[in-house]
Design a protein around this motif. Structure first.
Motif, PDB file in Angstrom:
ATOM      1  N   THR A  61      22.003  33.158  -1.992  1.00 36.02           N
ATOM      2  CA  THR A  61      20.613  33.613  -1.994  1.00 36.02           C
ATOM      3  C   THR A  61      19.705  32.536  -2.567  1.00 36.02           C
ATOM      4  O   THR A  61      18.630  32.268  -2.023  1.00 36.02           O
ATOM      5  N   LYS A  62      20.129  31.883  -3.646  1.00 35.52           N
ATOM      6  CA  LYS A  62      19.332  30.787  -4.214  1.00 35.52           C
ATOM      7  C   LYS A  62      19.144  29.668  -3.201  1.00 35.52           C
ATOM      8  O   LYS A  62      18.032  29.153  -3.040  1.00 35.52           O
ATOM      9  N   ARG A  63      20.221  29.311  -2.498  1.00 31.91           N
ATOM     10  CA  ARG A  63      20.108  28.251  -1.482  1.00 31.91           C
ATOM     11  C   ARG A  63      19.139  28.653  -0.375  1.00 31.91           C
ATOM     12  O   ARG A  63      18.315  27.848   0.076  1.00 31.91           O
ATOM     13  N   ARG A  64      19.217  29.893   0.058  1.00 31.53           N
ATOM     14  CA  ARG A  64      18.318  30.372   1.112  1.00 31.53           C
ATOM     15  C   ARG A  64      16.868  30.345   0.620  1.00 31.53           C
ATOM     16  O   ARG A  64      15.958  29.960   1.366  1.00 31.53           O
ATOM     17  N   LEU A  65      16.635  30.760  -0.623  1.00 25.49           N
ATOM     18  CA  LEU A  65      15.278  30.750  -1.174  1.00 25.49           C
ATOM     19  C   LEU A  65      14.756  29.324  -1.295  1.00 25.49           C
ATOM     20  O   LEU A  65      13.583  29.056  -1.016  1.00 25.49           O
ATOM     21  N   GLN A  66      15.618  28.398  -1.698  1.00 27.26           N
ATOM     22  CA  GLN A  66      15.198  26.999  -1.810  1.00 27.26           C
ATOM     23  C   GLN A  66      14.857  26.409  -0.436  1.00 27.26           C
ATOM     24  O   GLN A  66      13.869  25.668  -0.306  1.00 27.26           O
ATOM     25  N   ARG A  67      15.648  26.756   0.591  1.00 26.12           N
ATOM     26  CA  ARG A  67      15.319  26.287   1.945  1.00 26.12           C
ATOM     27  C   ARG A  67      13.991  26.864   2.413  1.00 26.12           C
ATOM     28  O   ARG A  67      13.173  26.168   3.026  1.00 26.12           O
ATOM     29  N   GLU A  68      13.771  28.137   2.111  1.00 25.89           N
ATOM     30  CA  GLU A  68      12.515  28.780   2.505  1.00 25.89           C
ATOM     31  C   GLU A  68      11.333  28.145   1.771  1.00 25.89           C
ATOM     32  O   GLU A  68      10.273  27.931   2.346  1.00 25.89           O
ATOM     33  N   ARG A  69      11.538  27.820   0.507  1.00 31.63           N
ATOM     34  CA  ARG A  69      10.505  27.151  -0.277  1.00 31.63           C
ATOM     35  C   ARG A  69      10.144  25.814   0.366  1.00 31.63           C
ATOM     36  O   ARG A  69       8.968  25.493   0.540  1.00 31.63           O
ATOM     37  N   LEU A  70      11.153  25.033   0.716  1.00 31.96           N
ATOM     38  CA  LEU A  70      10.910  23.734   1.359  1.00 31.96           C
ATOM     39  C   LEU A  70      10.208  23.897   2.701  1.00 31.96           C
ATOM     40  O   LEU A  70       9.328  23.101   3.050  1.00 31.96           O
ATOM     41  N   SER A  71      10.589  24.913   3.445  1.00 33.16           N
ATOM     42  CA  SER A  71       9.963  25.164   4.740  1.00 33.16           C
ATOM     43  C   SER A  71       8.474  25.464   4.573  1.00 33.16           C
ATOM     44  O   SER A  71       7.637  24.943   5.326  1.00 33.16           O
ATOM     45  N   ARG A  72       8.149  26.273   3.593  1.00 32.25           N
ATOM     46  CA  ARG A  72       6.737  26.610   3.366  1.00 32.25           C
ATOM     47  C   ARG A  72       5.962  25.405   2.839  1.00 32.25           C
ATOM     48  O   ARG A  72       4.812  25.193   3.217  1.00 32.25           O
ATOM     49  N   LYS A  73       6.597  24.625   2.006  1.00 33.78           N
ATOM     50  CA  LYS A  73       5.944  23.415   1.505  1.00 33.78           C
ATOM     51  C   LYS A  73       5.701  22.434   2.649  1.00 33.78           C
ATOM     52  O   LYS A  73       4.646  21.798   2.715  1.00 33.78           O
ATOM     53  N   GLN A  74       6.647  22.345   3.574  1.00 35.10           N
ATOM     54  CA  GLN A  74       6.496  21.461   4.729  1.00 35.10           C
ATOM     55  C   GLN A  74       5.332  21.909   5.611  1.00 35.10           C
ATOM     56  O   GLN A  74       4.620  21.086   6.167  1.00 35.10           O
ATOM     57  N   ARG A  75       5.127  23.210   5.729  1.00 39.81           N
ATOM     58  CA  ARG A  75       3.987  23.707   6.510  1.00 39.81           C
ATOM     59  C   ARG A  75       2.676  23.220   5.910  1.00 39.81           C
ATOM     60  O   ARG A  75       1.737  22.884   6.629  1.00 39.81           O
TER      61      ARG A  75
END
Length: 135
Positions: A61-75
């Motif tokens: 779950t932490k890894r998934r949240l970190q990927r989602e965080r990076l995705s939103r930051k990339q946007r």
């Protein structure tokens, strides 16, 4: 959105103090799946330590949240959004950061509880000494 606004939003995602006072989102969409985030974090915090049976689920779950965080930051970095959308993404990132921090802190000792227990032990020792004192 111009480069200056984009940089301001990206800087806001880097500030550690940005999560202070932030609430963990009730739910968050991660990789197309809606996750009841607040419930999950509170469920994990209620556990006495992190049992091995739950450790992998929490780490994933932490890894998934970190990927989602990076995705939103990339946007935000890509800049194909409005300032309002960028502000909303910063708020979402801060909520994700708050959840990630809470999950990372599960293995850390609860210093408040440790201090409370120490005070109780010290008080019990003091009462024992007083009780042993000759009158």
């Amino acid at each position: 959105m111009n480069d200056r606004e984009r940089q301001r939003l990206l800087d806001a995602t880097r500030r550690q103090s940005g999560t202070i006072g932030e609430r963990i989102p009730e739910t968050v969409t991660v990789e197309g799946e809606e996750l009841p985030l607040r419930e999950f974090v509170f469920e994990c915090k209620r556990l006495e330590g992190v049992p091995e049976s739950e450790r992998e689920r929490i780490e994933e779950t932490k890894r998934r949240l970190q990927r989602e965080r990076l995705s939103r930051k990339q946007r935000i970095a890509d800049g194909d959004i409005t300032r309002e959308e960028g502000e909303a993404l910063v708020d979402e990132i801060r909520g994700l950061d708050r959840a990630i921090n809470a999950l990372e802190g599960l293995d850390e000792p609860d210093y408040g509880e440790q201090l409370r227990r120490k005070k109780i032990r010290d008080a019990e020792k003091l009462l024992s000494l007083i009780a042993q004192r000759p009158e």
